[in-house]
Scaffold this active site. Sequence first.
Site, PDB file in Angstrom:
ATOM      1  N   ARG A 268       0.840  -1.193   0.000  1.00  0.00           N
ATOM      2  CA  ARG A 268       0.000   0.000   0.000  1.00  0.00           C
ATOM      3  C   ARG A 268       0.885   1.257   0.000  1.00  0.00           C
ATOM      4  O   ARG A 268       1.800   1.385   0.828  1.00  0.00           O
ATOM      5  CB  ARG A 268      -0.885  -0.014   1.249  1.00  0.00           C
ATOM      6  CG  ARG A 268      -1.755   1.195   1.415  1.00  0.00           C
ATOM      7  CD  ARG A 268      -2.976   1.128   0.530  1.00  0.00           C
ATOM      8  NE  ARG A 268      -3.820   2.288   0.724  1.00  0.00           N
ATOM      9  CZ  ARG A 268      -4.927   2.512   0.046  1.00  0.00           C
ATOM     10  NH1 ARG A 268      -5.324   1.652  -0.888  1.00  0.00           N
ATOM     11  NH2 ARG A 268      -5.646   3.583   0.278  1.00  0.00           N
ATOM     12  N   GLU A 363     -11.640 -18.557  29.855  1.00  0.00           N
ATOM     13  CA  GLU A 363     -10.535 -19.139  30.632  1.00  0.00           C
ATOM     14  C   GLU A 363      -9.897 -18.128  31.593  1.00  0.00           C
ATOM     15  O   GLU A 363      -8.682 -18.081  31.774  1.00  0.00           O
ATOM     16  CB  GLU A 363      -9.492 -19.763  29.694  1.00  0.00           C
ATOM     17  CG  GLU A 363     -10.156 -20.761  28.749  1.00  0.00           C
ATOM     18  CD  GLU A 363      -9.485 -22.098  28.676  1.00  0.00           C
ATOM     19  OE1 GLU A 363      -8.648 -22.390  29.536  1.00  0.00           O
ATOM     20  OE2 GLU A 363      -9.820 -22.846  27.756  1.00  0.00           O
TER      21      GLU A 363
HETATM   22  N1  CAA Z   1      -4.524 -26.625  40.481  1.00  0.00           N
HETATM   23  C1  CAA Z   1      -4.961 -27.377  41.507  1.00  0.00           C
HETATM   24  N2  CAA Z   1      -5.573 -26.853  42.597  1.00  0.00           N
HETATM   25  C2  CAA Z   1      -5.757 -25.513  42.615  1.00  0.00           C
HETATM   26  C3  CAA Z   1      -5.344 -24.681  41.561  1.00  0.00           C
HETATM   27  C4  CAA Z   1      -4.698 -25.285  40.471  1.00  0.00           C
HETATM   28  N3  CAA Z   1      -4.289 -24.555  39.444  1.00  0.00           N
HETATM   29  N4  CAA Z   1      -5.682 -23.415  41.844  1.00  0.00           N
HETATM   30  C5  CAA Z   1      -6.293 -23.436  43.036  1.00  0.00           C
HETATM   31  N5  CAA Z   1      -6.340 -24.705  43.479  1.00  0.00           N
HETATM   32  C6  CAA Z   1      -6.879 -25.181  44.762  1.00  0.00           C
HETATM   33  C7  CAA Z   1      -6.243 -24.367  45.856  1.00  0.00           C
HETATM   34  O1  CAA Z   1      -5.038 -24.976  46.291  1.00  0.00           O
HETATM   35  C8  CAA Z   1      -7.298 -24.389  46.932  1.00  0.00           C
HETATM   36  O2  CAA Z   1      -7.267 -25.601  47.653  1.00  0.00           O
HETATM   37  P1  CAA Z   1      -6.639 -25.626  49.137  1.00  0.00           P
HETATM   38  O3  CAA Z   1      -7.464 -24.654  49.921  1.00  0.00           O
HETATM   39  O4  CAA Z   1      -6.784 -27.042  49.558  1.00  0.00           O
HETATM   40  O5  CAA Z   1      -5.227 -25.177  48.981  1.00  0.00           O
HETATM   41  C9  CAA Z   1      -8.607 -24.400  46.139  1.00  0.00           C
HETATM   42  O6  CAA Z   1      -8.277 -24.893  44.829  1.00  0.00           O
HETATM   43  C10 CAA Z   1      -9.212 -23.027  46.008  1.00  0.00           C
HETATM   44  O7  CAA Z   1      -8.241 -22.219  45.343  1.00  0.00           O
HETATM   45  P2  CAA Z   1      -8.263 -20.628  45.441  1.00  0.00           P
HETATM   46  O8  CAA Z   1      -8.195 -20.233  46.888  1.00  0.00           O
HETATM   47  O9  CAA Z   1      -7.228 -20.100  44.521  1.00  0.00           O
HETATM   48  O10 CAA Z   1      -9.706 -20.294  44.923  1.00  0.00           O
HETATM   49  P3  CAA Z   1     -10.316 -18.915  44.679  1.00  0.00           P
HETATM   50  O11 CAA Z   1     -11.747 -19.008  45.024  1.00  0.00           O
HETATM   51  O12 CAA Z   1      -9.500 -17.822  45.295  1.00  0.00           O
HETATM   52  O13 CAA Z   1     -10.151 -18.810  43.082  1.00  0.00           O
HETATM   53  C11 CAA Z   1     -10.263 -17.664  41.030  1.00  0.00           C
HETATM   54  C12 CAA Z   1     -10.589 -17.683  42.509  1.00  0.00           C
HETATM   55  C13 CAA Z   1      -8.764 -17.790  40.821  1.00  0.00           C
HETATM   56  C14 CAA Z   1     -10.726 -16.322  40.549  1.00  0.00           C
HETATM   57  C15 CAA Z   1     -10.939 -18.802  40.304  1.00  0.00           C
HETATM   58  O14 CAA Z   1     -12.283 -18.893  40.689  1.00  0.00           O
HETATM   59  C16 CAA Z   1     -10.840 -18.604  38.812  1.00  0.00           C
HETATM   60  O15 CAA Z   1      -9.818 -18.859  38.207  1.00  0.00           O
HETATM   61  N6  CAA Z   1     -11.946 -18.120  38.188  1.00  0.00           N
HETATM   62  C17 CAA Z   1     -12.017 -18.020  36.742  1.00  0.00           C
HETATM   63  C18 CAA Z   1     -12.697 -19.227  36.207  1.00  0.00           C
HETATM   64  C19 CAA Z   1     -12.447 -19.404  34.742  1.00  0.00           C
HETATM   65  O16 CAA Z   1     -11.350 -19.219  34.245  1.00  0.00           O
HETATM   66  N7  CAA Z   1     -13.498 -19.819  34.036  1.00  0.00           N
HETATM   67  C20 CAA Z   1     -13.396 -20.135  32.653  1.00  0.00           C
HETATM   68  C21 CAA Z   1     -14.107 -21.441  32.380  1.00  0.00           C
HETATM   69  S1  CAA Z   1     -13.605 -22.385  31.008  1.00  0.00           S
HETATM   70  C22 CAA Z   1     -14.217 -21.638  29.666  1.00  0.00           C
HETATM   71  O17 CAA Z   1     -13.951 -20.507  29.479  1.00  0.00           O
HETATM   72  C23 CAA Z   1     -15.135 -22.431  28.774  1.00  0.00           C
HETATM   73  C24 CAA Z   1     -14.572 -23.015  27.529  1.00  0.00           C
HETATM   74  O18 CAA Z   1     -15.010 -24.102  27.138  1.00  0.00           O
HETATM   75  C25 CAA Z   1     -13.573 -22.325  26.713  1.00  0.00           C
END
Ligand code: CAA
Length: 394
Positions: A268, A363
């Site tokens: 362009r 996600e």
């Molecule tokens: N692996 C394993 N365990 C995990 C983990 C991981 N990555 N992350 C957290 N946990 C465990 C923690 O260890 C904790 O357990 P313990 O208390 O025994 O240690 C428990 O899970 C709770 O963890 P958190 O305290 O971190 O939980 P939270 O309530 O603070 O999390 C959040 C909050 C991070 C915002 C979470 O809710 C989150 O990621 N939300 C976003 C959800 C999301 O991404 N949704 C998209 C869905 S998929 C999609 O989009 C559809 C598709 O088909 C494309």
Amino acid sequence: MDFRLTPEHELIRESAYKFGQVEVVPDVTARDREAKSDRTMLDKMAAAGLLGISIPEAYGGSGTDYISLGLACEELERADTSARVVLSVHSGLHTLTLLQWGSEEQKKRWLPGLASGDKVGAFGLTEPNAGSDAINISTRAKRDGDSYVLNGEKTWISLADYADQFLVIAKLENADPKPTHAAFIVERNTPGFHSRPLHGKLGVRSGNTGQIFFEDLVVPAENRIGDEGDGFKVAMSALDHGRYTVASGAVGIITACLDACDKYARERKVAGEEIGRKQLVQQMIAQMVAGRDIGRLLYYQVGWMKNMGSRHTREVSMAKWVNCKNAFDAANSAVEIHGAYGYCDEFPVERYFRNSRGAMIYEGTHEIHTLIQAEYELGYRSDRPLKCTLPPWE
Ligand code: CAA
């Protein structure tokens, strides 16, 4: 430290690139315009061996490492987001999570079919009233002898109409001491299951997205993944894998923007000079290059951590957060560089703009990842050792 890709990595990158350019790009505009998805793409990806990437040979996979999955996602999304989404959902959210959490018996039962593509897997976490607040889902599972009875619905489910099996997260109704979560493999042909497509999406129009419903659906206890109470952790692990594929795919969008803009900026002319000579255009190109190169470093690091079997929740959130924003900014600049041509589907950049917007929502939204990063930095969030990790690549 070694930043070089191996010859095997290069081979995977090259074959995923060729697949995208030969099987996806030729009719992508038409399919996107008509919002047309079908199972054919899944079958072609299975035939090309793309669905078995990063699954050990012992379970019928290619035995390639986890970086390979990222490379395939990058090259597939360079062609179209809908192709990368197949790997995100089937391989990332579903298959790798089974590899991580499944018992040996469950892995032998399901992984070979998933690796060959005979079976397609998907993921069911999000609900109409629970997206970011994933812990507060409404889908219920009630234990009844050797089975569970599931009731509820999931929405924004990629491959809802094509997947043969779903990794579903539910709250246990009669759990002691309090309601807690469990994860199940729900097979499509189970009575009480149905799906329906969603229409009218801004982007990823040639990808299938829908809702799934469970009505007094009976799942045998042997389909539970992990123990009772592990469901939320299984979901978060799945997101560690899914976010990796989204982060690597985002780099593919930036590369596609550069492919389009490098060509257009050299063709362009304005007042007899290529617009690529204009400094404001160069500024936008330079930002895209930075996004691509930083993005690769971020997702290579996560792939390397996966290979080691290390927890990488913070790092994958960072890669997803940064790369998806950079991809959206790159697509916005690509539209800008193309001017009015960037505003119509004669050129692909308007599709990149619409597709890249979605990845800042699914996600984990851009805001959720911002909070996760701040909470790690401030010490409000830390990574405890996991009950179960993805097996390291050997
Ligand atoms: N692996 C394993 N365990 C995990 C983990 C991981 N990555 N992350 C957290 N946990 C465990 C923690 O260890 C904790 O357990 P313990 O208390 O025994 O240690 C428990 O899970 C709770 O963890 P958190 O305290 O971190 O939980 P939270 O309530 O603070 O999390 C959040 C909050 C991070 C915002 C979470 O809710 C989150 O990621 N939300 C976003 C959800 C999301 O991404 N949704 C998209 C869905 S998929 C999609 O989009 C559809 C598709 O088909 C494309």
